[in-house]
Design an enzyme around this catalytic site. Structure first.
Site, PDB file in Angstrom:
ATOM      1  N   GLY A  22       5.990   7.341  -7.229  1.00  0.00           N
ATOM      2  CA  GLY A  22       5.618   6.127  -6.499  1.00  0.00           C
ATOM      3  C   GLY A  22       5.054   5.094  -7.449  1.00  0.00           C
ATOM      4  O   GLY A  22       4.300   5.428  -8.364  1.00  0.00           O
ATOM      5  N   THR A 150      -1.194   7.021 -11.201  1.00  0.00           N
ATOM      6  CA  THR A 150      -1.050   7.468  -9.822  1.00  0.00           C
ATOM      7  C   THR A 150      -2.108   6.833  -8.944  1.00  0.00           C
ATOM      8  O   THR A 150      -3.299   6.883  -9.257  1.00  0.00           O
ATOM      9  CB  THR A 150      -1.113   9.002  -9.654  1.00  0.00           C
ATOM     10  N   VAL A 151      -1.660   6.211  -7.866  1.00  0.00           N
ATOM     11  CA  VAL A 151      -2.613   5.618  -6.933  1.00  0.00           C
ATOM     12  C   VAL A 151      -3.473   6.696  -6.278  1.00  0.00           C
ATOM     13  O   VAL A 151      -4.544   6.409  -5.764  1.00  0.00           O
ATOM     14  CB  VAL A 151      -1.907   4.781  -5.835  1.00  0.00           C
ATOM     15  N   ASP A 152      -2.997   7.945  -6.331  1.00  0.00           N
ATOM     16  CA  ASP A 152      -3.730   9.036  -5.671  1.00  0.00           C
ATOM     17  C   ASP A 152      -4.989   9.460  -6.426  1.00  0.00           C
ATOM     18  O   ASP A 152      -5.812  10.191  -5.896  1.00  0.00           O
ATOM     19  CB  ASP A 152      -2.816  10.250  -5.501  1.00  0.00           C
ATOM     20  N   MET A 198      -2.849   5.929   2.067  1.00  0.00           N
ATOM     21  CA  MET A 198      -2.164   7.016   1.376  1.00  0.00           C
ATOM     22  C   MET A 198      -3.150   8.068   0.867  1.00  0.00           C
ATOM     23  O   MET A 198      -4.360   7.846   0.856  1.00  0.00           O
ATOM     24  CB  MET A 198      -1.331   6.457   0.236  1.00  0.00           C
ATOM     25  N   GLY A 199      -2.608   9.165   0.406  1.00  0.00           N
ATOM     26  CA  GLY A 199      -3.430  10.254  -0.123  1.00  0.00           C
ATOM     27  C   GLY A 199      -3.068  11.525   0.605  1.00  0.00           C
ATOM     28  O   GLY A 199      -3.646  11.856   1.634  1.00  0.00           O
ATOM     29  N   ARG A 200      -2.103  12.224   0.067  1.00  0.00           N
ATOM     30  CA  ARG A 200      -1.559  13.381   0.755  1.00  0.00           C
ATOM     31  C   ARG A 200      -2.559  14.535   0.788  1.00  0.00           C
ATOM     32  O   ARG A 200      -2.823  15.114   1.833  1.00  0.00           O
ATOM     33  CB  ARG A 200      -0.296  13.816   0.004  1.00  0.00           C
ATOM     34  N   TYR A 305       3.237   0.855   1.875  1.00  0.00           N
ATOM     35  CA  TYR A 305       3.530   0.287   0.552  1.00  0.00           C
ATOM     36  C   TYR A 305       2.684  -0.940   0.217  1.00  0.00           C
ATOM     37  O   TYR A 305       2.533  -1.274  -0.959  1.00  0.00           O
ATOM     38  CB  TYR A 305       5.009  -0.092   0.455  1.00  0.00           C
ATOM     39  N   LEU A 306       2.187  -1.620   1.258  1.00  0.00           N
ATOM     40  CA  LEU A 306       1.389  -2.822   0.989  1.00  0.00           C
ATOM     41  C   LEU A 306       0.215  -2.492   0.069  1.00  0.00           C
ATOM     42  O   LEU A 306      -0.138  -3.280  -0.802  1.00  0.00           O
ATOM     43  CB  LEU A 306       0.845  -3.425   2.296  1.00  0.00           C
TER      44      LEU A 306
END
Lengths: 428, 428
Positions: A22, A150-152, A198-200, A305-306
């Protein structure tokens, strides 16, 4: 760390750079860091980028970065998402699919590629390590460096992950603003607002929403982390308590929220290339629950996605770190440091000072850093001061892009293809 | 327009200001315009604001704006949402509920209120007109001016509506950024992205997403307007065509999308105080359709309150207009212009020039301005150059708020209550 075999005759080699997984608001800043540092290095000749990440290497679809103007490369610093195309494509283990690794080496050899930079998260750190191992096994001189993104925020060792600070700033700002909205409306209209981020498996982005609460009683009132199994009764009681006390309740929820049996509340049934479930839609489920059980009027937002492409509200700290890890990756590589990843080392929180460090990929690959339990309040519904202390510096500073006609002036690359040399097709 | 009866002895009267309906990123700038202009006028003594809009007037819950510092009032210019609280509360017709109108006059009389400013959209223009009519009928000297505000951009006569330009800038920027994201991912992952925005009956916000398409083939590829009944077959064909041609398809959809029988695709079953259906969730329905019929991997976002509270990416043009209509409302009122609304008059598009005009509330109340058909392409899926020409100036210019510790530094008011004088309770 292992030294890579020195290239013969020390002639400059080409570098290969690929974006993986991503994208983020600032991954292109890392690309710019790699490219501009490579241009300065005498050991690196040209930089080739993979069109759509590692897929571009496998299919010999390389982009000649030297065809771009310097202004365009610098423009990557203020342009979100993956300018060369990213990919969700997982290489199997060397044992299971030697063919893919051999193909990579074939393409690298054909294009005099001696440096391999993979820009991604956990999965790509693993890929980078495997490519390095296979090249070594095949006796091909390749220096492989992973550029963290990673944004996570779930890579180990590094204090934070490039890409996270910007999504954190976006979700905190959005929650702050939406909180003002709900507070204004609550008397006669919406009393509960739910924002999904997000953040699985790791609740870092959810936690960042907590930064918006700058005084007691303001949004967000309740956070739902993937680290804390969803307790419906406790959640509904918390919502009611906040509505009773403050007139409204703003809830931040992670897409990865799951019940005590580990079942995601919002599983869509789809899986991605890595076998991960595709999630989305926990906010409407929580909203339905609130309406059904408490009867409050609600609104809900799904940032999707924003949040990860919001370059217009990027964190300056994050942007600088993203650039710095790209630059450091090249500096490490030309020093012969192989199978490593530049890291962010926090020197101090107040004032915020950081430097670039290094980690071995064997320590990074496939390790997922979750939120420490003491970053979450005992009731499981908010962040602690310790967490705030960690997060606050990561969203510090603004780095607005230039605007033109009212919109951010993001760059687009020519992405000119490098002439193929292998004469063999490769089926993915 | 009708002149209001001159107040006896011309002594300065107090002014009442209330925010109505859904808030916006810049409605507080209109409040600042009203307050600062009132402070300059010799005909106006104090400004009282309604706590939660008109509800504050009915319940005699008035806020003494003079208790706020000048810096705080000026801070409203960069603070989103409704600083005094807004309300979704519809006054019935004078015939059906005379009691409410009489109560308003009772409260106004008790607090020497001679000026009434209601800041809202279609419904509140109607309320403002009715209050003016009833005051006149009761012989109470009240000058009522409506201050336009609606993110929906659907008020008549005015060229555009304060609040719209900022949501337009937000959705166009968000679509631009998410489009870069999907484009980067499409090769191996998400091929269709769907973003849902507000706009129950008018597609102005949906149209604004179209501004993000600055070159052919980029996002958004397909827009779904409430003005165009949803044609599933044509929509799916358009999505497939774009995925085939460009590798991905970004879709912008209005919450008010409905089928040819007028049924909303995303009706939640709830209705608000005005009897309007509460909508939300058309994006996941469209996503499900795309997956079911075309099999593409998708992502979807619902911007919800984020779009209308996003002061961090407000349009400078919109901000200036919002302030200007607040200021003009006071200037009109002290001139004795009653039952009117300041409007934005477009003088030219390139360069963009505008001035403040005036409309009679009898021409404004309950009239909804939809998108002209020639603003939408013949196939119904995008905006025309004529529409772009109209929209582009409205998102022009940035007006970033000050930031502190990484977050916008929005102000909060003391909102000190004015001592009650009527000694009567009022049940809503």
């Amino acid at each position: 760390m292992a030294k890579s075999p020195a290239p013969k005759k020390q002639k400059p080699m080409n570098a290969f750079y690929a974006q993986s997984g991503g994208v983020s608001a600032v991954i292109n800043a890392s690309a710019a860091g790699v490219i501009l540092a490579a241009m300065k290095s005498k050991k690196i000749n040209k930089v080739y980028a993979g069109r759509h990440g590692i897929v571009g290497a496998l299919t010999e679809d390389l982009i000649d970065v030297s065809k771009e103007s310097l202004a365009t490369i610098k423009g990557l610093i203020h342009t979100p998402a993956g300018a060369f195309g990213s990919a969700r494509y997982k290489l199997k283990s060397i044992e299971k699919n030697l063919r893919e690794y051999e193909r990579l080496v074939e393409v690298f050899k054909a294009h005099d590629i001696g440096y391999f930079f993979l820009n991604g998260g956990n999965d790509s750190a693993d890929t980078c390590l495997k490519v390095s191992q296979l090249a070594e096994r095949m006796g091909y001189p390749l220096t492989a460096v992973h550029v963290p993104k990673t944004v996570d925020n779930d890579l180990p060792i590094t204090d934070c992950c490039p890409g996270f600070g910007s999504v954190a700033k976006y979700v905190a700002t959005s929650m702050l603003e939406a909180g003002f909205d709900v507070e204004a409306m609550a008397k006669t209209s919406t009393k509960v607002f739910i924002m999904e981020v997000m953040g699985r498996h790791a609740g870092w982005i959810t936690a960042a929403m907590g930064l918006a609460q700058t005084q007691p009683g303001t949004a967000p009132h309740v956070l739902l982390f993937p680290e804390i199994p969803f307790d419906e009764e406790a959640f509904l009681a918390a919502v009611k308590r906040n509505v009773d006390q403050y007139g409204y309740c703003a809830v931040g929820v992670s897409e990865g929220l799951h019940d005590k049996d580990g079942k995601f509340l919002a599983e869509s049934g789809l899986k991605d290339a890595f076998g991960h479930a595709q999630l989305g839609g926990v906010a409407p489920r929580i909203a339905e629950l609130v309406r059904g059980k408490l009867g409050y009027k609600h609104h809900w937002a799904v940032a999707d996605y924003l949040q990860r492409s919001a370059r217009h509200i990027a964190s300056k700290a994050d942007l600088e770190q993203s650039y710095a890890v790209g630059k450091a990756a090249v500096e490490y590589a030309v020093k012969g440091m192989n199978a490593v990843m530049p890291t962010i080392v926090r020197v101090s929180s107040k004032p915020y000072r950081w430097k670039i460090g290094v980690a071995k990929l064997t320590d990074v690959a496939n390790v997922e850093k979750k939120m420490p339990r003491d970053f979450i309040t005992p009731d499981g519904f908010h962040i602690t001061p310790k967490c705030r202390n960690y997060l606050a510096p990561l969203i510090a500073g603004e780095a607005f892009p230039p605007f033109e006609d009212g919109l951010p002036a993001y760059v687009r690359l020519k992405n000119a293809a490098v002439k193929k040399r292998t004469r063999t097709d490769f089926k993915l």
